[in-house]
Design an enzyme around this catalytic site. Structure first.
Site, PDB file in Angstrom:
ATOM      1  N   ASP A  78       0.832  -1.202   0.000  1.00 19.13           N
ATOM      2  CA  ASP A  78       0.000   0.000   0.000  1.00 19.13           C
ATOM      3  C   ASP A  78       0.865   1.248   0.000  1.00 19.13           C
ATOM      4  O   ASP A  78       2.058   1.219   0.314  1.00 19.13           O
ATOM      5  CB  ASP A  78      -0.960   0.017   1.185  1.00 19.13           C
ATOM      6  CG  ASP A  78      -0.249   0.037   2.534  1.00 19.13           C
ATOM      7  OD1 ASP A  78       0.764  -0.679   2.672  1.00 19.13           O
ATOM      8  OD2 ASP A  78      -0.702   0.747   3.447  1.00 19.13           O
ATOM      9  N   GLU A 137      -0.122  -0.926   5.657  1.00 19.52           N
ATOM     10  CA  GLU A 137       0.980  -0.497   6.520  1.00 19.52           C
ATOM     11  C   GLU A 137       0.931   0.998   6.809  1.00 19.52           C
ATOM     12  O   GLU A 137       1.411   1.448   7.855  1.00 19.52           O
ATOM     13  CB  GLU A 137       2.320  -0.857   5.854  1.00 19.52           C
ATOM     14  CG  GLU A 137       3.538  -0.708   6.757  1.00 19.52           C
ATOM     15  CD  GLU A 137       4.157   0.677   6.748  1.00 19.52           C
ATOM     16  OE1 GLU A 137       5.011   0.941   7.625  1.00 19.52           O
ATOM     17  OE2 GLU A 137       3.802   1.505   5.870  1.00 19.52           O
TER      18      GLU A 137
END
Length: 368
Positions: A78, A137
């Site tokens: 991400d 994250e």
């Protein structure tokens, strides 16, 4: 919805082109599914030697060769939100040479691309390898895909050593500092500002907190041969009711970045000691342990010998701390300057991507 298409073989052969292709699949936190689908499809098409499992938008792929040792190579897929910096572009910089520009090039799809290329290219590494690409994250820790795996499927993360592809300028950064945030609150008494003597101004009462923070001298702590710089700073302040009211509360938010030799309890005690004697309330709102470098582990020593260079400390918190909590020594090793992570001009030297590819290839192919 049609099945996702895997990355083409020519992309897997050119890790820079693969990095660009991964970046161009937008995967802001919460929107990782398309990229996770493509990684999974790529492994199915090009890595029959791997056992592949999926947990949400986290992909785990591992060899089962019966080697004596197992390592993890991991990275999050991400990114923070895009701001006009996709699709990626290639340009030439007078200082850095050929560079790849765009969201995710630094944090951290270069490391993820290297891992995917090696997962497909190396059917018989010298150690068993578990590759992990995980989600969420860049948002609150409770959503972190690696943390989710550690809680619900820890057997998938069993290993002797781990490499996290976080940006480290293509060098090895061992461990990471811990982090703690706390609210330090003063109390007062409300009154009309025209009759201020009838109240107690909580914002004024916060002045001694700021004075102590301004005079604070952070330490540098040596841990396993690496020097970790600490920091304790005000990162926010709030208070006030209205433009004509003496405030009855004021909160100073502080962030303490502490060396991995300290525990979270040590860090909290350190913050409380700073305001000892003041009439304040201290509430810890968030904390995460650091990670020792672990560079004295035999696999780490061989890793350093393969990739070369001198290790440095990681000042920011990274998911190596999650591996540390599982008893797995871990380092950060990935392309990109960490100071450019999340920047709108996020960019990575192409040479660094290739250097990390060569370093990990040499390590995984060596006789360990």
């Amino acid at each position: 919805m049609p099945d996702p298409r895997p990355f083409a073989p020519e992309l897997l052969a050119d890790v820079v082109a693969l990095t660009a292709a991964m970046c161009d699949i937008e995967s802001v936190s919460g929107n990782e599914t398309q990229l996770a689908d493509t990684i999974e499809a790529t492994l199915a098409a090009h890595a029959p030697h791997l056992e592949v499992m999926r947990d949400g938008d986290a992909i785990v792929a591992r060899t089962q060769l019966g080697r004596e040792q197992r390592v993890i190579i991991a990275g999050h897929i991400d990114t923070v939100p895009v701001n006009g910096n996709l699709p990626t572009t290639r340009v030439t910089d007078p200082d850095d040479g050929d560079i790849l520009v765009g969201r995710g090039t630094v944090d951290m799809k270069g490391g993820c691309a290297v891992a995917l290329a090696l997962a497909c290219r190396l059917p018989e590494p010298a150690v068993d390898v578990t590759f992990v690409w995980y989600d969420h994250e860049e948002v609150e820790a409770s959503l972190n895909g690696l943390g989710r795996l550690a809680r619900t499927r820890p057997e998938l993360l069993a290993a002797d050593f781990a490499v996290l592809g976080e940006p480290s300028n293509g060098a090895v950064e061992g461990g990471c500092n811990g982090t703690l945030r706390a609210d330090i609150t003063t109390r007062g008494r409300r009154a009309h500002s025209a009759r201020a003597w009838m109240g107690v101004n909580a914002i004024h009462a916060a002045a001694p907190i700021l004075e102590r923070l301004a005079g604070y001298e952070p330490q540098t702590v040596t841990v396993d041969g690496l020097d970790y710089r600490e920091g304790l700073n005000a990162v926010g302040i709030s208070g006030g009711v209205a433009g004509n009211v003496i405030p009855d509360a004021c909160t100073v938010t502080v962030n303490y970045r502490f060396a991995p030799s300290r525990s979270v309890a040590d860090a909290e005690a350190h913050v409380r000691a700073l305001v000892d004697g003041l009439d304040v309330e201290v509430t810890v709102t968030d904390s995460a342990s650091g990670a020792r470098p672990g560079l004295d582990a035999p696999l780490a020593e061989r890793f350093m010998a393969a990739v070369g260079g001198a290790p440095a400390p990681k000042y920011g918190w990274t998911d190596v701390a999650r591996f540390s909590e599982l008893g797995i020594p871990a380092v950060n090793y990935g392309p990109g300057n960490p100071s450019l992570a999340h920047a709108d001009d996020e960019r990575v030297p192409i040479a660094q991507i290739r250097d990390v590819e060569r370093g990990l290839t040499a390590w995984l192919s060596a006789s360990i």
